[in-house]
Scaffold this active site. Structure first.
Site, PDB file in Angstrom:
ATOM      1  N   ASN A  19       7.485  14.558  -3.861  1.00  0.00           N
ATOM      2  CA  ASN A  19       8.425  13.439  -3.801  1.00  0.00           C
ATOM      3  C   ASN A  19       8.129  12.445  -4.915  1.00  0.00           C
ATOM      4  OD1 ASN A  19      10.545  11.904  -2.238  1.00  0.00           O
ATOM      5  ND2 ASN A  19       8.918  10.379  -2.334  1.00  0.00           N
ATOM      6  N   GLU A  20       9.136  12.128  -5.666  1.00  0.00           N
ATOM      7  CA  GLU A  20       9.059  11.080  -6.700  1.00  0.00           C
ATOM      8  C   GLU A  20       7.697  11.024  -7.399  1.00  0.00           C
ATOM      9  OE1 GLU A  20      10.451   7.460  -4.815  1.00  0.00           O
ATOM     10  OE2 GLU A  20      12.505   8.012  -5.225  1.00  0.00           O
ATOM     11  N   CYS A  67      -4.188   8.769 -12.266  1.00  0.00           N
ATOM     12  CA  CYS A  67      -5.505   8.737 -11.634  1.00  0.00           C
ATOM     13  C   CYS A  67      -6.541   8.738 -12.752  1.00  0.00           C
ATOM     14  CB  CYS A  67      -5.652   9.976 -10.747  1.00  0.00           C
ATOM     15  SG  CYS A  67      -7.325  10.187 -10.113  1.00  0.00           S
ATOM     16  N   GLU A  82      18.943  11.153  -3.353  1.00  0.00           N
ATOM     17  CA  GLU A  82      18.859  10.047  -2.391  1.00  0.00           C
ATOM     18  C   GLU A  82      19.715   8.891  -2.889  1.00  0.00           C
ATOM     19  OE1 GLU A  82      14.907   8.575  -1.629  1.00  0.00           O
ATOM     20  OE2 GLU A  82      14.036  10.573  -1.652  1.00  0.00           O
TER      21      GLU A  82
END
Ligand code: GAL
Length: 673
Positions: free
Chosen positions: A150-151, A156, A307
């Site tokens: 998701n998206e 990191c 979405e």
């Protein structure tokens, strides 16, 4: 893998795992979905803890039952891999999966999207769950596509990522640290590296002054995220799932170079949450149209609107309702610009958690006698009637170069403005000009092939990479029309300035040379006016602010000049004939109205045919084509009635037959080719 649909997909994110104890809700949801003409749901986006409650013990039976039941009721599933949020046990047992931020602190468990893309353990665990899902659903006829994670976004800075970053650089700079030092200009402030081992990702506590390091880190993050996504796709394929794959991109997100990810997807999808509620909101409407065009251009194929919100979006500072009619117009805007779907977050609002007050198709009240349910049902009916549009393409003659890597460099560099260079805004203003000209446009980076277009618009392309300038030169020489603006061709791919005159490689094509750029403080501006008898017949005078460039013409003729300050009378817009083509150069940050006169004048002069003539300010026109016909979408985003001249002989599929466009309305016509 080819993504194909013979109808427009209508549905969205559905979270039945939040309602497992309510069989009645499941039945009711299916009934309501059918009533709203919903034919698809996206399942499992954040269901990992339910799919693998303890390590290595999987339970997909609840999911299987729901996919079956939905399918029996004519509702297909786009099935997600759950890597966007992980179960608590995973982070507890393997803390390395949690992200380390740029200050080098590891996050605690919590929220979502909080994982390291490099971690071998995370990759292994994701592989296992994705593989299981693939084995379970590979032959299911109800699975329309896979939705990877998701998206994707964020970075990191853990030791594993640092190590891969160094390897990435080692490869790119042929293992030669002097190459890197030279390309990054590291003698500046004595920042020379002795070896690749010394390189660290940028940090507010450490190195944050080397533009090339920032750039390469962003490239690496895109590379690593793409690699992680490919790993997920490989797990699905290895598990036997052969359905197409997508992942949901975001609005105006520059944390990743989406062109990198797009290469590995079968269909592009994105999430559109407009600050667009109604009332003459042409700017928001056109922002979203712009992004639809960006997404379509990634593959030059239909995309999916994965979405959107039926009404308010509760993570925004204030949750405004969408006024009546906006949902329909916004949904059809997506289709107009190439989407084969309209999907919402969310089908049913949950009772708890951060998104309980987010707009949904089914509210907590649960009935069909609500404004929103009525509007979603109406959108469903319209989409059902537009099945023939599915799969049709865009044959734009115009392209805007809008380049993520350029944005990274442009916004990272000190000067000429550290309070916003306005890249996105400038691209959007050019876009409004193209739309005023009644044209479709593709929007993509400088790496894409633009040779077949008639008009290319290049706003503020500070960074020229590879052979871009040569390709532009060829394009113009062969008869193409180029519009380029100030602050273009200044640096190369590691942010080293070009020597010997800019825009690099194009001074002959443009017939001019950059000399200086003035940066105006906020609220200060200049004016620009046309010279008499200019070849485009320009008549308007316009504001210019932010950036005003002073150039030295060398063959180019002046169309407009500055009105004020010590550079009053200096050229501000120029034109130059080169080979069989023409190159235009805009020196200053002009207001939108300038582009709404300038681009239509260019299109007219060079006979680039509009979809319809004289597009009013509040109207957006876009088209899609198949082998036999063109669909033209004409949308009024204003609060007043507008009038346009419909193409001769067209057949009206929706809306007005006489060209009168009521406020907030869409007219769709079909023209045979
Ligand atoms: C998206 C996200 C969804 C949901 C939605 C709410 O960015 O992908 O899961 O959170 O926002 O608007």
């Amino acid at each position: 893998m080819r993504f194909k649909t013979d109808h427009l997909i209508y549905g969205g994110d559905y979270n039945p795992e939040q309602w497992e104890d309510r069989e009645d809700i499941l039945e009711e949801d299916i009934r309501l979905m059918k009533e709203a003409h919903i034919n698809e749901v996206t399942l499992g986006v954040f269901s990992w803890a339910r799919e693998e409650p303890t390590e290595g013990e999987y339970d997909l039976s609840w999911l299987r039952r729901r996919v079956d039941l939905l399918y029996e009721n004519g509702i297909e599933t786009i099935l997600a891999t759950p890597s966007g949020a992980r179960p608590r046990w995973l982070a507890e047992k393997y803390p390395e999966v949690l992200r380390v931020d740029e200050t080098r602190h590891r996050n605690l468990f919590g929220r979502r999207h909080n994982h390291c893309y490099t971690s071998p353990v995370y990759r292994e665990k994701v592989w296992e769950i994705d593989h299981k899902l693939a084995e379970e659903f590979r032959h299911h006829p109800g699975i329309k596509a896979w939705h990877i994670s998701n998206e994707f976004g964020g970075d990191c800075h853990c030791p594993l990522c640092q190590k891969d970053f160094r390897n990435y650089l080692w490869e790119k700079y042929d293992g030669d640290i002097d190459n890197l030092n030279h390309a990054w200009w590291n003698t500046f402030w004595s920042h020379t590296y002795d070896s690749f081992e010394q390189i660290e990702s940028p940090s507010p506590r450490g190195e944050n002054s080397v533009n090339a390091l920032d750039l390469e880190w962003k490239r690496f993050v895109s590379h690593q995220t793409t690699d992680f996504m490919k790993h997920e796709i490989a797990a699905l394929r290895d598990g036997g799932a052969m359905q197409p794959v997508t992942t949901n991109f975001m609005y105006d997100f520059d944390g990743l170079d989406y062109e990198e990810l797009a290469k590995h997807l079968d269909v592009i999808s994105w999430d559109s949450y407009p600050f667009w509620y109604g009332k003459e909101d042409i700017i928001s409407a056109s922002e979203h149209a712009f992004y639809h065009d960006v997404m379509r251009s990634l593959k030059k194929k239909p995309f999916l609107l994965m979405e959107s919100s039926t009404t308010s979006t509760n993570w925004m500072p204030v949750s405004r309702l969408r006024r009546p009619g906006i949902l329909e117009n916004a949904s059809l805007s997506a289709v107009a610009h190439g989407s084969d779907s309209v999907q919402y977050f969310q089908i049913r609002a949950g009772r708890g958690g951060e998104e309980k007050l987010h707009g949904a198709v089914i509210s907590h009240y649960g009935g069909t006698d609500t404004r929103i349910f009525g509007e979603t049902r109406r959108v469903g009916e319209i989409l059902e009637g537009l099945s023939e549009v599915a799969g049709s393409l865009c044959d734009a003659k115009c392209a805007i170069i809008y380049d993520t890597q350029n944005r990274w460099a442009l916004e990272d560099s000190y000067g000429p403005r550290n309070t916003g260079m306005g890249y996105h805004d400038l691209a959007r203003k050019c876009y409004r000009g193209v739309k005023a000209a009644g044209l479709d446009t593709d929007i993509f980076s400088q790496d894409q092939d633009f040779s077949g277009y008639k008009l290319i618009i290049v706003p503020m392309l500070y960074m020229f990479r590879g052979d871009f300038a040569e390709r532009v030169e060829k394009f113009v020489k062969k008869g193409g029309i180029l519009v380029m603006t100030y602050w273009s061709g200044v640096v190369d791919e590691t942010d080293l300035t070009y020597l010997g005159g800019t825009p690099h490689g194009l001074t002959d094509v443009l017939g001019l040379r950059f000399e200086e750029i003035d940066s105006l403080p906020d609220a200060e501006y200049n004016h620009i006016s046309p010279v008499s008898d200019n070849s485009l017949g320009l008549t308007g005078s316009y504001f210019a602010d932010k950036l005003c460039e002073l150039i030295k013409p060398n063959g180019a003729s002046t169309l407009m000049t500055y009105d004020e300050d010590w550079y009053a009378g200096y050229p501000a817009v120029l034109e130059h004939e080169y080979g069989k083509g023409r190159a235009y150069y805009v020196c200053a940050d002009m207001e939108e109205e300038f582009y709404r006169e300038f681009i239509p004048a260019i299109a007219k002069r060079h006979r680039i045919k509009p979809l319809i003539a004289d597009v009013p300010y509040y109207v957006d026109v876009a088209s899609r084509v198949n082998d036999s016909c063109r669909y033209i979408f004409i949308q009024n985003y204003g609060v007043l009635e507008e009038k346009v001249k419909l193409p001769a002989g067209c057949e009206v599929l929706l809306g007005s037959a006489d060209g009168v466009l009521p406020p907030a309305s869409t007219t769709i016509v079909r023209v045979d080719l």
